[in-house]
Structures are given as C-alpha cells and as structure tokens.
Write an enzyme that holds these catalytic residues in place. Sequence first.
Site, PDB file in Angstrom:
ATOM      1  N   ASP A   1       0.841  -1.188   0.000  1.00  0.00           N
ATOM      2  CA  ASP A   1       0.000   0.000   0.000  1.00  0.00           C
ATOM      3  C   ASP A   1       0.888   1.254   0.000  1.00  0.00           C
ATOM      4  O   ASP A   1       2.114   1.166   0.134  1.00  0.00           O
ATOM      5  CB  ASP A   1      -0.956  -0.040   1.215  1.00  0.00           C
ATOM      6  CG  ASP A   1      -2.209   0.780   0.987  1.00  0.00           C
ATOM      7  OD1 ASP A   1      -3.225   0.491   1.618  1.00  0.00           O
ATOM      8  OD2 ASP A   1      -2.166   1.715   0.156  1.00  0.00           O
TER       9      ASP A   1
ATOM     10  N   GLU B   1     -10.544   6.760   4.806  1.00  0.00           N
ATOM     11  CA  GLU B   1      -9.472   6.152   5.588  1.00  0.00           C
ATOM     12  C   GLU B   1      -9.473   6.616   7.039  1.00  0.00           C
ATOM     13  O   GLU B   1     -10.544   6.801   7.631  1.00  0.00           O
ATOM     14  CB  GLU B   1      -8.124   6.416   4.896  1.00  0.00           C
ATOM     15  CG  GLU B   1      -8.081   5.806   3.484  1.00  0.00           C
ATOM     16  CD  GLU B   1      -6.689   5.721   2.930  1.00  0.00           C
ATOM     17  OE1 GLU B   1      -6.462   6.213   1.811  1.00  0.00           O
ATOM     18  OE2 GLU B   1      -5.810   5.147   3.599  1.00  0.00           O
TER      19      GLU B   1
HETATM   20  C1  GLC Z   1      -4.461   4.306   0.161  1.00  0.00           C
HETATM   21  C2  GLC Z   1      -5.355   3.142   0.501  1.00  0.00           C
HETATM   22  C3  GLC Z   1      -5.499   2.133  -0.618  1.00  0.00           C
HETATM   23  C4  GLC Z   1      -5.352   2.821  -1.969  1.00  0.00           C
HETATM   24  C5  GLC Z   1      -3.944   3.358  -2.066  1.00  0.00           C
HETATM   25  C6  GLC Z   1      -3.720   4.144  -3.376  1.00  0.00           C
HETATM   26  O1  GLC Z   1      -3.690   4.653   1.285  1.00  0.00           O
HETATM   27  O2  GLC Z   1      -5.062   2.418   1.693  1.00  0.00           O
HETATM   28  O3  GLC Z   1      -6.786   1.512  -0.473  1.00  0.00           O
HETATM   29  O4  GLC Z   1      -5.587   1.898  -3.019  1.00  0.00           O
HETATM   30  O5  GLC Z   1      -3.599   4.198  -0.963  1.00  0.00           O
HETATM   31  O6  GLC Z   1      -4.515   5.298  -3.392  1.00  0.00           O
END
Ligand code: GLC
Length: 615
Positions: free
Chosen positions: A310, A506
């Site tokens: 991530d 988030e």
């Molecule tokens: C974010 C999220 C993830 C996402 C990634 C790219 O922090 O946790 O779900 O796909 O970054 O945006």
Amino acid sequence: MKHLVIGCLMLGLVAAGCQKAEQQPPSTAAFPPLSSYDEQARALLEQMTLEEKIGQMIQAEQAFLQDPYDIQTYHLGSILSGGNSDPADGNSLEAWTEVYDSLQAIALRTRLGIPLLYGIDAVHGHSNVEGAVVFPHHIGLGATRDPDLVERVYRITAIEMRATGIHWNFAPCIAVARDERWGRTYESFSEDPELVATLGAAAVRGLQNGGLNNPLAVLATAKHFAGDGGTAFGTGGPQGALLDQGDVRLDEATFRRIHVRPYIDAIQAGVGSIMVSYSSWNGVKMTGHKYMLTDVLKGELGFEGIVISDYNAIDQVHPDYKTAIEIAINAGIDMAMVPTRYREFFQLLKELVEEGRVPMERIDDAVLRILRVKFAMGLMDGPEHVFADRSLWAKFGSAEHRAVAREAVRKSLVLLKNENQTLPLAKDLGRIHVAGLHADNLGYQAGGWTIDWQGGSGDITEGTTILEAIRKAVAPGTEVTYSEDGSGAAGADVAIAVIGERPYAEFLGDRSDLSLDPDDVAVVRRLKEAGVPVVVILISGRPMIINDVLEMADAFIAAWLPGSEGDGVADVLFGDYAPTGKLPFSWPRSMDQIPINVGDEDYDPLFPFGYGLTY
Ligand code: GLC
C-alpha cells in the site's frame, strides 16, 4: 480497423452480457491461469538487467514524478494516481487520457519498451474523473445482496476507466469490517465474510470481464490482505487513528475464517493483483509478513499475480528504510507503491541485491509475476493495445451507465421503519417539504473517494441530488419546498429530512462516537413539531446511533452513500420500486454495543444483520 474490432467485440460482449444476465448466474474464472504466460515472461525476464528488473517493481505517483523521464531513467514498471492525484491540466476525461498516453509513450521508448501498468482507485466508479458515473459505495452494494448487479457495476467501471486508458483498479476492497467506528467501513460490503466473498468475486469478474486481454477489462486488486477491517479499537496506526492501520488480535483459525476467507473466492475468480494491508496481525505488519504473503497467499492459496504494497506502507515495516525494503521484498511484496521516494527505493533495493540481502530469485519471482500480468493484459502485443481507446469516450458517464447506478441505488436502500404506511408517497401531494444539509449536496451523497480523496461538498461532478430527484418525480401540481434547517414545514403533506455524515476517507473517518450531528437531530425535531409526517433518509458510511431520531420519524431509510444517481432514492420514495435492501451490518443500539456482529453471543442490536422492510 481497431475501432471495427472494438465494435465487434462490444457487440459480442453486449450480446453475451445480456444473455448472461437473463439466463445464468455469473460465470466463475474463465481466464487462462497467469502462469500460462510464463514462457513469454521468462524470455523477456532473461533479457533484463538488474536495474530494469528493479524498476519494474516500482510504482511511483504521477503527481510526484520529479521528472516524467524518470520512467526511463529508473525503468519504472507502474504509475498510480492516488486519491488527490489529478492531471496538471484539470480533472476532465480528456486531461486524464492525455496524461495516461503521454506517460505510456515515454515507457514505450525504453530499451525493452515494456509498457506501464497505470493504477487508480475507481472504488465506486471512475470517481476521480469529472463526469464519471459514481456508484453507491460497497456498504450500499452489500445491502443489495445482488452479485449480478455488482458484476455489472464493475464492468461499467472498467469501461469508464478504459476510456481514459487506465487499466489497473485498486478495487474491490474486500475488507470484512467488524467495528463500524473504522473510517473505511463503507468500503466494506459487510461484516459477514461469506457475503463479502460472494460480492468481491463478482466485482473481480466485472472488472476483468471475461479475460484480462479484453480491451474493456481492467486488472482488479483484491484489498487489503488481510485483516484491514478487523483491527482492535485504539490500536490505529500513524496520524493518530483509532483503528485504521491498527493491529488485528485474533488466533489464526478466526483470522482465516473472517479476514482471509474472501480472498479464496477472489483468487478463484482470477484476480490479477492483491494489495497488502497496512495493518498488523498480532503485532506483525502484513507488509513484512512472509508467512502470510509467501507461504499462505502464494503457496497455499496459489495466487499467481502481483502482490502490491500500500501507499508508503513499506516505510512502516522498520525504522531503517533499507531494512524495511529488505523485509518487505523478502516477505513477498512484488510491486512497491512508492509514490515519492522511488529514486531512493531504486538505489537501496539495488544495493540489497548486490549485498546478497535480497536474493535474485526473489527479484525474478516478483518481475515474473508483473510480466505475466502485462502479457495477459495484451500490453506486450503492440502500442495499439497500450494507448487509450478514445472511442470509449462516448460511453463515459452515459445514460445507459447511469441507469445501472440508479438501479444500484434503489436496491441499496434499507427501509428500517414505516409507520402507518407513510411510504410510498403519492406523486400528486399538495406540498412536500424537504430539509437537511444532505438533501441537495452531490458531494455529501457520494462520500469519500469522489473527485478528491476525502470527497467534497456541492456540485463536485455530474449527477442528481435527492432534492432534484424528488422535484423531477412529483406531478406538475405538487409543490416541493426546501430548507436546510427544517423550518417552513408546517402545512405540508409530508416532510423529508436528508441528514447524515459528511465525506471522509481512511483514518480521517475513524470515530469514537457515531451519534448523529445535533444539527441533524434539530432538523428532524423541527419537522416533527410542525405536526406533519416525517420521513428520514440517512446518508452515512455506516450504521449510526439514531434512537431519538428514529422515535420522531414515521419512516426511516438507510441510504448509505448512494453516489451520483439520486433518482434511485426517489424511485423508492414514490413507490416506482419497493425497497429490497437488507442490512449488511448489524445496527447497534448504543456505542457500548460496538463492535457488534452477527453470530456474537447475547446478540441484541437495534436492527439485526439482514433486516429490511418492504412495501
Ligand atoms: C491508500 C489506501 C489504498 C489505496 C492506495 C492508493 O492509502 O489504503 O486503499 O488503493 O492508498 O490510493
């Protein structure tokens, strides 16, 4: 010629799609296994230098490229646009397509001409881009209990993505959210792992649409492996989160039964990539968890695609960045999402291989997996398979696509209360009074991950607000009045309060208290005191504590985060369609009950999992 081919394929797909929708449940994985591309992938791998291999494993952020030609200098294998990463020239379909094509053109001029994988979070439609259809978030799709609908939603999402050229979706999130105080609850289909497994697989089938080599398909990402929705309250990660990126404290059998379970169906559906969770399991970061990423995911579950970290998650694995990279890559990370410090990452991983701390076999396994996917997607078959197909612009945000989103909204609504058959409303009433901040605010009804990471307020994209939908639905002689605060309702035949949560995403959505905003309660109270029947529509990313408002309401609908097509709400309000939604999460009586999940001992929610009235 290409357009002719696309046309024929489209006709074939439409015919097949229609036939499939009428005659049979969605198919399971129909694609060849990714390992069937190994001969081609290995032949290319053998030509690659160490630098080219390491570059393939790096995904940098479009908005943070220090120089677009870093794609060549560092042999980058992938680019992403995160939640706030828009083209410099604005947020239009055209601007996005230009950015995609221009970066691919640079990649094609590298020594081996290996195209980029370009990733984005099209988690409820291609919702970064103005004018895209914005579908209900997963919590609403969970309420539909309709895998075929979910497959159609994601098939349309894939088409709208391909209109910009972008072909890697960081979706579906198959989190099993077990504590609704988590800010990402709305990205979860349900608290029930079996429902998540079913709908997650449907989403994968929709995105990968009969095969990764289909020009209307995109690469799906099952995320976040594993346990993202199972963290303990108070263990949240950085930025002071309460739950997000926290620690899952479960024995292995329970961890597998709840949080690993949906990945089995996603892998069976042929998902080509899996994103690793920021969270930890019993104190060990998933991003550095070799047992889970290599022994379980790649070994036991047989996953043959790309395991991607991530956004900056590798940084959290160890205080020393070089050691963090060593641990994460050796644990089984194949693609590193390194939005800004990709130059440093490149240099450090090169050193780690040269020092023998990361074996070449691990690098080769990672690059093989990445190349498998690029061959499977047809990206290696020539530039015409790489650049955007602008003929798809005609379908982007189309009425046909919006009709499916409207159907999804209808089917996502859960009727929790309907005293004296208050609903459905007649369309020819004298006056309907509408109230509340969420009644005429497209940004609010769409929620997070819409145009911007955290979403927004007002007319942030194209769509129909709930108030606009009500006005369109009523007979010509019916008056529809509106006030944000609920004043002016006296004398109306009925009042409708549209209230709830403002957008978040988030960790910024983590809450210790899920009570309604006092201003929202005041709106409902003002309507009640006006002496008219009161309908409450809750716009939220999760169940909330609603007892006093529920008491005042004659009817109450949980509408979740419906997205751009407010007409779907009016369809149910006026009885063109009866509500069919069923709760995908248990609805708590009070904060003391949370976490509360179906199957708990002494399970006594306000409304149980699966609850939902109809007309
Ligand atoms: C974010 C999220 C993830 C996402 C990634 C790219 O922090 O946790 O779900 O796909 O970054 O945006």
